[in-house]
Design a protein around this motif. Sequence first.
Motif, PDB file in Angstrom:
ATOM      1  N   SER A  72       8.407  -0.251   5.152  1.00 52.55           N
ATOM      2  CA  SER A  72       8.523  -1.714   5.110  1.00 52.55           C
ATOM      3  C   SER A  72       9.024  -2.147   3.749  1.00 52.55           C
ATOM      4  O   SER A  72       8.751  -1.534   2.727  1.00 52.55           O
ATOM      5  CB  SER A  72       7.152  -2.347   5.375  1.00 52.55           C
ATOM      6  N   GLU A  73       9.784  -3.223   3.761  1.00 53.80           N
ATOM      7  CA  GLU A  73      10.284  -3.776   2.504  1.00 53.80           C
ATOM      8  C   GLU A  73       9.192  -4.592   1.830  1.00 53.80           C
ATOM      9  O   GLU A  73       8.377  -5.192   2.484  1.00 53.80           O
ATOM     10  CB  GLU A  73      11.513  -4.673   2.754  1.00 53.80           C
ATOM     11  N   GLN A  82      -1.120  -4.261   6.292  1.00 59.14           N
ATOM     12  CA  GLN A  82      -0.107  -3.210   6.436  1.00 59.14           C
ATOM     13  C   GLN A  82      -0.693  -1.886   5.928  1.00 59.14           C
ATOM     14  O   GLN A  82      -1.519  -1.865   5.012  1.00 59.14           O
ATOM     15  CB  GLN A  82       1.158  -3.546   5.622  1.00 59.14           C
ATOM     16  N   ARG A  83      -0.269  -0.807   6.542  1.00 59.70           N
ATOM     17  CA  ARG A  83      -0.746   0.500   6.109  1.00 59.70           C
ATOM     18  C   ARG A  83      -0.107   0.841   4.757  1.00 59.70           C
ATOM     19  O   ARG A  83       1.102   0.702   4.581  1.00 59.70           O
ATOM     20  CB  ARG A  83      -0.392   1.551   7.156  1.00 59.70           C
ATOM     21  N   ILE A  84      -0.947   1.288   3.819  1.00 60.76           N
ATOM     22  CA  ILE A  84      -0.490   1.629   2.480  1.00 60.76           C
ATOM     23  C   ILE A  84      -0.625   3.135   2.288  1.00 60.76           C
ATOM     24  O   ILE A  84      -1.710   3.683   2.420  1.00 60.76           O
ATOM     25  CB  ILE A  84      -1.294   0.882   1.396  1.00 60.76           C
ATOM     26  N   LEU A  85       0.483   3.790   1.997  1.00 58.39           N
ATOM     27  CA  LEU A  85       0.477   5.213   1.680  1.00 58.39           C
ATOM     28  C   LEU A  85       0.571   5.356   0.163  1.00 58.39           C
ATOM     29  O   LEU A  85       1.537   4.904  -0.458  1.00 58.39           O
ATOM     30  CB  LEU A  85       1.653   5.934   2.339  1.00 58.39           C
ATOM     31  N   HIS A  86      -0.429   5.972  -0.429  1.00 62.64           N
ATOM     32  CA  HIS A  86      -0.527   6.016  -1.890  1.00 62.64           C
ATOM     33  C   HIS A  86       0.433   7.023  -2.503  1.00 62.64           C
ATOM     34  O   HIS A  86       1.093   6.751  -3.504  1.00 62.64           O
ATOM     35  CB  HIS A  86      -1.968   6.368  -2.288  1.00 62.64           C
ATOM     36  N   PHE A  87       0.524   8.223  -1.964  1.00 64.18           N
ATOM     37  CA  PHE A  87       1.423   9.295  -2.382  1.00 64.18           C
ATOM     38  C   PHE A  87       1.113   9.900  -3.746  1.00 64.18           C
ATOM     39  O   PHE A  87       1.911  10.683  -4.255  1.00 64.18           O
ATOM     40  CB  PHE A  87       2.904   8.845  -2.372  1.00 64.18           C
ATOM     41  N   ASP A  88      -0.021   9.532  -4.370  1.00 69.50           N
ATOM     42  CA  ASP A  88      -0.342  10.153  -5.652  1.00 69.50           C
ATOM     43  C   ASP A  88      -1.852  10.233  -5.848  1.00 69.50           C
ATOM     44  O   ASP A  88      -2.368   9.906  -6.916  1.00 69.50           O
ATOM     45  CB  ASP A  88       0.314   9.371  -6.801  1.00 69.50           C
ATOM     46  N   CYS A 122       3.925   0.448   5.447  1.00 65.78           N
ATOM     47  CA  CYS A 122       4.489   0.498   6.794  1.00 65.78           C
ATOM     48  C   CYS A 122       3.538  -0.256   7.720  1.00 65.78           C
ATOM     49  O   CYS A 122       2.373  -0.483   7.401  1.00 65.78           O
ATOM     50  CB  CYS A 122       4.703   1.939   7.274  1.00 65.78           C
ATOM     51  N   SER A 123       4.038  -0.677   8.845  1.00 66.01           N
ATOM     52  CA  SER A 123       3.215  -1.444   9.779  1.00 66.01           C
ATOM     53  C   SER A 123       2.118  -0.550  10.358  1.00 66.01           C
ATOM     54  O   SER A 123       2.266   0.666  10.470  1.00 66.01           O
ATOM     55  CB  SER A 123       4.088  -2.020  10.899  1.00 66.01           C
TER      56      SER A 123
END
Length: 617
Positions: A616-617, A422-428, A453-454
């Motif tokens: 995604s949950e 799954q795509r991982i968005l770090h945001f930091d 998110c997928s």
Amino acid sequence: MDVSLEMVISYFFLVVVFLVNLGDGQKYDCPELSCGSSGLPIRFPFRLNSQPEYLCGYPGFNLSCTHRNETVLELPNSVKLFVKKINYVSQVIQLTDAQHCLPGTLRGLDISSSPFQFRNVPEYEYSFDNYTFFSCSLEERKVHDSCIPCLSGPNHQVCAFHSSCSFDYLPNFVPNCTKIYDIPQIPRDIVFGGQNFLELKWFTPACGHCEVQGKKCRLKKNRRKSRTECFPEQSKGASLRLRNVGAIVGSFLLVLLVFVVVRVYRYDKIEKQNQTKIKLFLEDYKNFKPTRYSYADIKRITSGFTEKLGQGTYGTVFKGKLSNEIHVAVKILNPSKGNGEEFINEVGTIGKIHHVNVVRLVGFCADGFRRALVYEFLPNNSLEKFIGSADTNNCFLGWEKLQDIAIGIAKGVEYLHQGCDQRILHFDIKPHNVLLDNNFNPKISDFGLAKLCSKDQSLVSMTTIKGTMGYIAPEVFSRNFGNVSCKADVYSFGMLLLEVVGGRKNTDLTLEKNSQVYFPEWIYNLLEENDDVRLLVEDDGDAEIAKKLAIVGLWCIQWHPMDRPSMKLVVQMLEGEGENLTMPPNPFTSSIGPTRIKASMHPRRVNQELEVIPESE
């Protein structure tokens, strides 16, 4: 029910006001007053005009104060006298006049309409008669013994005679006399004795017996007639105040107890929900094999939390060791922060991925409300430690090493975006969250804000702003710049690169006396003018590396997400030759010359709207 400390304080204030007002309404006695600090004590049956007539004093016992703090009693027919003494036991008041001539001051007095009577003291030989006053001429300069010196003048004299005397013989005593006024029932000694004070006595209300007992006197309440009663001095008021204080304190303690109980109940309920959420997550997660530790294990690993490495918003990091050869970093999460999502994000993302440029999760602890994360220990701390200006040469790693670190970070972020299931968005993404091992290889850490998110979708929906000021992409603040996607991490990485080049923190702005320079534009202006962007220079090769890092960073921080390159392209740009790179569009405009600079929006490309999808949950 959401109870806050502000609500408790507000309720306590209302209780205080209510009980104080209630207590004031129950007071029957009035405070003892005086005219000035050294004036006579004024209490029941007397009252000052400033006190409420319906509550204090007795009818006809009104006193007032002059501007010189003298106490004044007004008798019928506007006769005003100064009060010298008040004897509350014998119920006698001593009065005097300002002119020291009572026969003239008492003119028109009718004592019968007053609650007072002239005091009859046998030793003073008081006798009460009606007197008539005459004004007589002084043709023969002879002063009669019935005349009053303080009323007489150089050309006349005022004489007083019993009103019962026959006026036929008066001219034989004092010729040329004219009647001027009568004073009924006045003591003889006041008229002829030259006494300069007057003593009056009152019989109602009868309070002398209260004073003899050391008590005070007051009106009874709820009676049709004005009757009085004795009461111990200050006992009623003191006990009433004590009851009020007790009621206030008791009410506050009761409210405080309710507040604590509700807060504990809510905290326990929320914590149980968090533990249930984490328990379900761990049951699904058990196949991924990070070691689960008890809280006792965590205390043993950290030797009782003796060596602190750092502290952040969500927890404190301690150094520990699994054996003499294996050291770890243990992050103890704050139970008051978040709702378990920080823990789930960390374990759910780092535990599933393995990459040379992503920190490795060794284990975790979920023991009741105690939660901890165990990472591999990286001895060189974070990249933030090695970013500095020209006066920090001892921390400078060199441009080649900084380029290697930048490439490693870019590959780590690219792996998060493309290399996982799954795509991982770090945001930091920021220097503080990039750790360095023994060989200064970078590893991305701190996935507390990460979202999944997928892979076939590129955007996530967000309800709150995530990240650190200075590294947050514009679209996270405002959807006018575009939708939130993995390009938010590209923007943060670009700001990190510019910080590496400029040797300063992007969370600050360079402040001058009359100007404010936006840091990325400062870098852009240096490149446009072919100035050296390096703060620490060794040779020409370093200059090319610094320029390449700056150009890539400026590409990454374009205002609109679609104008930024993907992380895959960023890696290619960093690994390629710097001379092949082109300058990105200038996203800035200068409104007042080169010293005062503000960023403006770059024109947005059309027909590039993307569908927003939930995370995604």
